[in-house]
Design a protein around this motif. Structure first.
Motif, PDB file in Angstrom:
ATOM      1  N   VAL A  16      46.168  19.638  38.975  1.00  0.00           N
ATOM      2  CA  VAL A  16      46.899  19.776  38.909  1.00  0.00           C
ATOM      3  C   VAL A  16      47.758  19.663  39.966  1.00  0.00           C
ATOM      4  N   ARG A  17      48.442  18.593  39.605  1.00  0.00           N
ATOM      5  CA  ARG A  17      50.189  18.775  40.548  1.00  0.00           C
ATOM      6  C   ARG A  17      51.111  19.447  39.410  1.00  0.00           C
ATOM      7  N   PHE A  18      51.705  19.648  40.951  1.00  0.00           N
ATOM      8  CA  PHE A  18      53.146  21.464  41.093  1.00  0.00           C
ATOM      9  C   PHE A  18      53.869  21.480  41.862  1.00  0.00           C
ATOM     10  N   ILE A  19      55.567  20.897  41.397  1.00  0.00           N
ATOM     11  CA  ILE A  19      55.987  20.674  42.409  1.00  0.00           C
ATOM     12  C   ILE A  19      57.455  21.329  42.591  1.00  0.00           C
ATOM     13  N   ALA A  20      57.635  22.407  43.084  1.00  0.00           N
ATOM     14  CA  ALA A  20      58.069  23.677  43.259  1.00  0.00           C
ATOM     15  C   ALA A  20      59.576  23.544  43.239  1.00  0.00           C
ATOM     16  N   LYS A  21      60.104  23.134  42.142  1.00  0.00           N
ATOM     17  CA  LYS A  21      61.743  23.637  42.271  1.00  0.00           C
ATOM     18  C   LYS A  21      62.267  24.394  42.350  1.00  0.00           C
ATOM     19  N   GLU A  22      61.754  25.393  42.196  1.00  0.00           N
ATOM     20  CA  GLU A  22      63.351  26.992  42.339  1.00  0.00           C
ATOM     21  C   GLU A  22      62.625  27.821  42.990  1.00  0.00           C
ATOM     22  N   GLN A  23      63.237  28.513  43.455  1.00  0.00           N
ATOM     23  CA  GLN A  23      62.893  29.880  44.117  1.00  0.00           C
ATOM     24  C   GLN A  23      62.458  30.747  42.442  1.00  0.00           C
ATOM     25  N   GLY A  24      62.177  31.476  44.077  1.00  0.00           N
ATOM     26  CA  GLY A  24      61.359  32.626  42.183  1.00  0.00           C
ATOM     27  C   GLY A  24      59.917  32.864  42.239  1.00  0.00           C
ATOM     28  N   THR A  25      59.847  33.769  41.359  1.00  0.00           N
ATOM     29  CA  THR A  25      57.867  33.651  41.448  1.00  0.00           C
ATOM     30  C   THR A  25      57.348  33.372  40.119  1.00  0.00           C
ATOM     31  N   PHE A  26      56.728  33.072  39.975  1.00  0.00           N
ATOM     32  CA  PHE A  26      56.681  32.035  37.884  1.00  0.00           C
ATOM     33  C   PHE A  26      55.081  32.528  38.081  1.00  0.00           C
ATOM     34  N   THR A  27      54.394  33.118  36.675  1.00  0.00           N
ATOM     35  CA  THR A  27      53.340  33.492  36.368  1.00  0.00           C
ATOM     36  C   THR A  27      52.598  31.955  36.378  1.00  0.00           C
ATOM     37  N   PHE A  28      51.206  32.508  36.496  1.00  0.00           N
ATOM     38  CA  PHE A  28      50.024  31.653  36.146  1.00  0.00           C
ATOM     39  C   PHE A  28      49.095  32.413  35.780  1.00  0.00           C
ATOM     40  N   GLU A  29      48.415  31.959  34.043  1.00  0.00           N
ATOM     41  CA  GLU A  29      47.451  32.589  33.877  1.00  0.00           C
ATOM     42  C   GLU A  29      46.468  31.867  32.598  1.00  0.00           C
ATOM     43  N   CYS A  30      45.309  32.555  32.575  1.00  0.00           N
ATOM     44  CA  CYS A  30      43.517  31.780  32.072  1.00  0.00           C
ATOM     45  C   CYS A  30      44.213  32.074  31.135  1.00  0.00           C
ATOM     46  N   SER A  31      44.160  30.310  30.143  1.00  0.00           N
ATOM     47  CA  SER A  31      44.169  29.822  29.004  1.00  0.00           C
ATOM     48  C   SER A  31      43.139  29.250  28.116  1.00  0.00           C
ATOM     49  N   ARG A  32      41.853  30.391  28.540  1.00  0.00           N
ATOM     50  CA  ARG A  32      41.022  30.424  27.587  1.00  0.00           C
ATOM     51  C   ARG A  32      40.543  31.838  27.337  1.00  0.00           C
ATOM     52  N   PRO A  33      40.300  32.162  26.000  1.00  0.00           N
ATOM     53  CA  PRO A  33      39.435  33.431  26.109  1.00  0.00           C
ATOM     54  C   PRO A  33      37.912  33.375  26.656  1.00  0.00           C
ATOM     55  N   CYS A  34      38.116  34.376  27.109  1.00  0.00           N
ATOM     56  CA  CYS A  34      36.962  34.739  27.924  1.00  0.00           C
ATOM     57  C   CYS A  34      36.505  35.274  28.303  1.00  0.00           C
ATOM     58  N   GLY A  35      36.692  36.565  27.742  1.00  0.00           N
ATOM     59  CA  GLY A  35      36.216  37.618  27.547  1.00  0.00           C
ATOM     60  C   GLY A  35      37.241  39.088  27.740  1.00  0.00           C
ATOM     61  N   ALA A  36      36.507  40.269  27.633  1.00  0.00           N
ATOM     62  CA  ALA A  36      37.448  41.632  27.631  1.00  0.00           C
ATOM     63  C   ALA A  36      38.750  41.312  28.989  1.00  0.00           C
ATOM     64  N   GLY A  37      38.239  40.737  29.522  1.00  0.00           N
ATOM     65  CA  GLY A  37      39.668  41.082  30.508  1.00  0.00           C
ATOM     66  C   GLY A  37      40.378  39.746  30.603  1.00  0.00           C
ATOM     67  N   HIS A  38      40.391  39.042  29.434  1.00  0.00           N
ATOM     68  CA  HIS A  38      41.176  38.012  29.545  1.00  0.00           C
ATOM     69  C   HIS A  38      42.892  38.150  29.966  1.00  0.00           C
ATOM     70  N   ASN A  39      43.252  39.078  29.792  1.00  0.00           N
ATOM     71  CA  ASN A  39      44.397  39.437  28.959  1.00  0.00           C
ATOM     72  C   ASN A  39      45.143  39.701  30.664  1.00  0.00           C
ATOM     73  N   LEU A  40      44.651  40.023  31.508  1.00  0.00           N
ATOM     74  CA  LEU A  40      44.772  40.337  32.440  1.00  0.00           C
ATOM     75  C   LEU A  40      44.466  39.593  33.778  1.00  0.00           C
TER      76      LEU A  40
END
Ligand code: CU
Length: 118
Positions: free
Chosen positions: A83-107
């Motif tokens: 997947v491609r991504f252009i970093a248009k703005e300065q800052g810190t952006f979160t990425f995360e898992c988007s498929r329930p994968c077990g007990a620690g998925h939300n972490l």
């Protein structure tokens, strides 16, 4: 051939730029319960990044909510997602898992820090 030309003409300029342009950086990320490796990524503003996403175990997902990006990462040995991504703005952006994968998925998350280019 004529048809292809028409399609390219009608495609939004940004989408065309993202698919035709060679990425400035290719960053590989490995997902496994319940981490991404690496999980802290720093890029320069304006760079076109291509993420190559693989899993070391089960199905995962890769979502950058602020960029509207969400792709499935196939389970181990079933290939990769890009997947491609252009970093248009300065800052810190979160990425995360988007498929329930077990007990620690939300972490299962990381950050992309976008800094001013040189
Ligand atoms: Cu998950």
């Amino acid at each position: 051939m004529k048809f292809l030309g028409l399609v390219l003409l009608l495609a939004p300029a940004v989408a065309q730029e993202q698919t035709v342009r060679k990425p400035d950086r290719v960053i590989s990320i490995v997902a496994e319960r319940f981490t991404f490796n690496p999980s802290k990524i720093t890029v320069k503003q304006g760079e076109l990044i291509e993420f190559v996403l693989t899993s070391d175990d089960t199905d995962h997902g890769f979502r950058i909510p602020s960029a509207g990006i969400e792709v499935a990462i196939p389970q181990s040995s079933k290939g990769e997602a890009r997947v491609r991504f252009i970093a248009k703005e300065q800052g810190t952006f979160t990425f995360e898992c988007s498929r329930p994968c077990g007990a620690g998925h939300n972490l299962m998350r990381g950050t992309i820090t976008v800094k001013r280019g040189l």
